[in-house]
Scaffold this motif. Structure first.
Motif, PDB file in Angstrom:
ATOM      1  N   PHE A   1       0.826  -1.143  -0.088  1.00  0.00           N
ATOM      2  CA  PHE A   1       0.155  -0.139  -0.096  1.00  0.00           C
ATOM      3  C   PHE A   1       0.912   1.430   0.131  1.00  0.00           C
ATOM      4  O   PHE A   1       0.359   2.231   0.031  1.00  0.00           O
TER       5      PHE A   1
ATOM      6  N   SER B   1      -0.214   4.556  -1.984  1.00  0.00           N
ATOM      7  CA  SER B   1      -1.555   4.663  -2.156  1.00  0.00           C
ATOM      8  C   SER B   1      -2.310   4.993  -0.863  1.00  0.00           C
ATOM      9  O   SER B   1      -2.822   5.879  -0.514  1.00  0.00           O
ATOM     10  N   GLN B   2      -1.957   3.873   0.131  1.00  0.00           N
ATOM     11  CA  GLN B   2      -2.697   4.256   1.305  1.00  0.00           C
ATOM     12  C   GLN B   2      -1.657   4.145   2.543  1.00  0.00           C
ATOM     13  O   GLN B   2      -2.139   4.645   3.618  1.00  0.00           O
TER      14      GLN B   2
ATOM     15  N   LYS C   1     -10.500  12.484   5.262  1.00  0.00           N
ATOM     16  CA  LYS C   1     -10.208  11.272   5.230  1.00  0.00           C
ATOM     17  C   LYS C   1     -10.264  10.630   6.775  1.00  0.00           C
ATOM     18  O   LYS C   1      -9.919  11.538   7.696  1.00  0.00           O
TER      19      LYS C   1
ATOM     20  N   GLN D   1      -7.758  -3.046  -1.028  1.00  0.00           N
ATOM     21  CA  GLN D   1      -7.988  -1.716  -0.123  1.00  0.00           C
ATOM     22  C   GLN D   1      -7.340  -2.145   1.315  1.00  0.00           C
ATOM     23  O   GLN D   1      -7.843  -3.144   1.729  1.00  0.00           O
TER      24      GLN D   1
ATOM     25  N   ASP E   1      -8.762   5.046   6.318  1.00  0.00           N
ATOM     26  CA  ASP E   1      -8.630   5.191   4.867  1.00  0.00           C
ATOM     27  C   ASP E   1      -7.151   5.318   4.643  1.00  0.00           C
ATOM     28  O   ASP E   1      -6.670   5.019   3.518  1.00  0.00           O
ATOM     29  N   MET E   2      -6.575   5.919   5.590  1.00  0.00           N
ATOM     30  CA  MET E   2      -5.097   6.280   5.221  1.00  0.00           C
ATOM     31  C   MET E   2      -3.963   6.191   6.362  1.00  0.00           C
ATOM     32  O   MET E   2      -4.602   6.320   7.552  1.00  0.00           O
TER      33      MET E   2
END
Ligand SMILES: Cc1cc2nc3c(=O)[nH]c(=O)nc-3n(C[C@H](O)[C@H](O)[C@H](O)COP(=O)(O)OP(=O)(O)OC[C@H]3O[C@@H](n4cnc5c(N)ncnc54)[C@H](O)[C@@H]3O)c2cc1C
Length: 366
Positions: A152, A155-156, A170, A243, A262-263
Motif C-alpha cells: 500500500f 496509495s494508502q 479522510k 484496499q 482510509d490512510m
C-alpha cells in the motif's frame, strides 16, 4: 523547486568533459550548505554545491516545507520553504554552481594537496577544500515493518506528506512520536483546508520526542474528543478488494484492537545513513563526522563538516548552530585558498569589493 525558475541556481551541470577545478565544493544543499555559499562568498570564494536531491533545502523542503520555524535570529517566523527561498535569494550574488540530483560518491586526496571528488552522475572536481553539509545523510524513512503492508506504499501508506490536501476529509491513523508525527496530527485535526474526518495517533509509549507544546496541544484535543491517542504498535492489518481497511494495534497489555482507516501515515524518522561519506577516511562517531570546535575541520586537513552531519562536545542540531559553523569553517578554509593573504574577521563586511558584488553602496560611518 525548479532550478530553471530560481535565479539563484546559475547552472545545473550533470556531466562535464574534464574535471572542474575549483576552490571549494559543498556537499549538501540543505540550509547549512546554502549558507556556506554565503560565508565563502563574503571571502570572495566561489563554490560548487552538490545535492543528491533534485532541489535545494535539505530537511526544510523534504520533511517540513510548511512547518513554521521560530528560532532564526531576526526572523520571528518562517516556513521551511520560506527559509530556503530566502537563503537562495541571499546567496544569489555569489553565483554558486548547483549540481543537483547527484550524490557525491568518491573523495580522494591528491599528491598536490587538493582533492578529487566524483558524483554518481560522473561529474568530477579537483578542489582545494570540501565542506560536507550532508545533514542526516540519505533521506530514507524508517519503514513500518509489518509483512505485506508495503503493497500500500504510496496509495494508502505514506511516509511523507507531499500533498496535505489529499488527506482532507479522510480517516487517518498516524504512527510515531516525533515532531513530524505531532505536527501533522495537529495539522489534520485542527480547522483548516486539510482537516481530516478523524485522526488516531498511535505511539508505542506515552512519552514523546516531539516539542512539549505540540504534545500538550495533542492531549488537549484528545480531552476535547477531537482525536484519539492509542499507546501501542501496529502489528498487522486487514485488507479487502486490494484496499487497506484497518490496522491491528497491540498495546503494552497485549490486547490487540482493530482500528479502521482510509490512510496510514508513518513517521519513524530517517535512517541515519551516512552513505559514501563514511568511506572517506574521516573520523566518525555515532554515524557523524568528528570536527574541532574552532574551524569545524575534520581529521583530514582541508575537509570541513558543518550542520547536522558533524559532532563535537555540546553539539546542538539546529539550523542556527549550522550557520555559526559555516561562518567559522569559511575562515578556517581561507588559508588553503589564499595562502599569501591574511583574512581578518572584519575584512568581509567592510570590503567595497563585497558591496559591489551585493550591489549596495559602501556605507560611510562618521
Ligand atoms: C520535523 C523537523 C522540524 C525541525 N524544526 C526545526 C526548527 O524549527 N528549527 C531548527 O533550527 N531546526 C529544526 N529542525 C532541524 C533542522 O532541519 C536541521 O538542523 C537542518 O536541516 C540541518 O541542515 P543541514 O544543511 O546540516 O542538513 P540537511 O537539511 O539534512 O541537508 C543535507 C543535504 O545534504 C544532502 N546529502 C547528503 N549526503 C549527500 C551526498 N553524499 N551527496 C550529495 N548530497 C548529499 C541531502 O540530500 C540534503 O539535501 C527540524 C528537523 C525536523 C526533522
Amino acid at each position: 523547486m525548479d532550478p530553471q525558475i530560481n535565479p539563484a541556481i546559475t547552472a545545473t551541470a550533470n556531466s562535464h568533459d574534464g574535471p572542474i577545478e575549483t576552490d571549494a565544493v559543498i556537499v549538501g544543499a540543505g540550509p547549512v550548505g546554502l549558507f556556506q555559499v554565503f560565508e565563502l562568498g563574503l571571502l570572495e570564494i566561489k563554490a560548487h554545491i552538490i545535492d543528491s536531491l533534485a532541489y535545494p533545502g535539505g530537511q526544510c523542503i523534504e520533511l517540513y516545507p510548511d512547518k513554521p520555524i521560530y528560532d532564526i535570529p531576526a526572523v520571528p517566523v518562517c516556513t521551511g520553504k520560506e527559509l530556503t527561498d530566502n537563503l537562495l535569494k541571499q546567496i544569489e550574488p555569489f553565483g554558486a554552481t548547483f549540481h543537483l540530483g547527484q550524490e557525491v560518491t568518491l573523495v580522494n586526496k591528491r599528491d598536490d594537496g587538493r582533492f578529487d571528488l566524483e558524483t554518481s552522475k560522473g561529474t568530477r572536481f579537483i578542489t582545494k577544500t570540501i565542506f560536507i553539509a550532508g545533514g542526516v545523510g540519505s533521506f530514507q524513512p524508517r519503514l513500518l515493518k509489518v509483512d505485506g503492508l508495503d503493497q500500500f506504499d504510496g496509495s494508502q501508506l505514506h511516509y511523507r506528506v507531499r500533498n496535505p490536501s489529499a488527506f482532507a476529509g479522510k480517516n487517518l491513523v498516524i504512527v510515531g512520536g516525533g515532531d513530524s508525527a505531532l505536527d501533522w496530527t495537529l495539522n489534520f485535526v485542527q480547522d483548516g483546508p486539510n482537516k481530516a474526518e478523524s485522526v488516531i495517533l498511535v505511539h508505542r509509549r506515552d512519552g514523546f520526542k516531539a516539542a512539549p507544546a505540540s504534545v500538550a496541544k495533542m492531549k488537549e484535543l484528545c480531552d476535547a474528543y477531537e482525536m484519539q491517542f492509542i499507546v501501542g504498535q501496529v502489528t498487522g492489518f486487514e485488507a479487502t478488494e486490494g484496499q487497506l481497511r484497518s490496522v491491528k494495534v497491540t498495546g503494552g497489555d497485549g490486547v490487540t484492537r482493530v482500528v479502521p482507516l482510509d490512510m496510514l501515515l508513518v513517521f519513524f524518522g530517517l535512517s541515519p545513513k551516512l552513505g559514501p561519506i563514511a568511506e572517506w577516511g574521516l573520523n566518525i562517531e555515532r554515524k557523524q563526522v568528528v570536527v574541532d570546535t574552532e574551524k569545524f575541520e575534520t581529521n583530514v586537513p582541508g575537509i570541513f563538516a558543518v550542520g547536522d552531519i558533524n559532532v563535537y562536545p555540546g553539539k546542538k542540531k539546529l539550523i542556527l548552530s549550522g550557520f555559526h559553523e559555516a561562518a567559522l569553517a569559511a575562515f578556517g578554509a581561507a588559508p588553503y585558498i589564499f595562502p599569501e593573504k591574511r583574512i581578518h574577521l572584519q575584512y568581509t563586511t567592510t570590503s567595497p569589493k563585497l558591496h559591489k558584488v551585493l550591489g549596495v553602496e559602501t556605507p560611510v560611518f562618521d
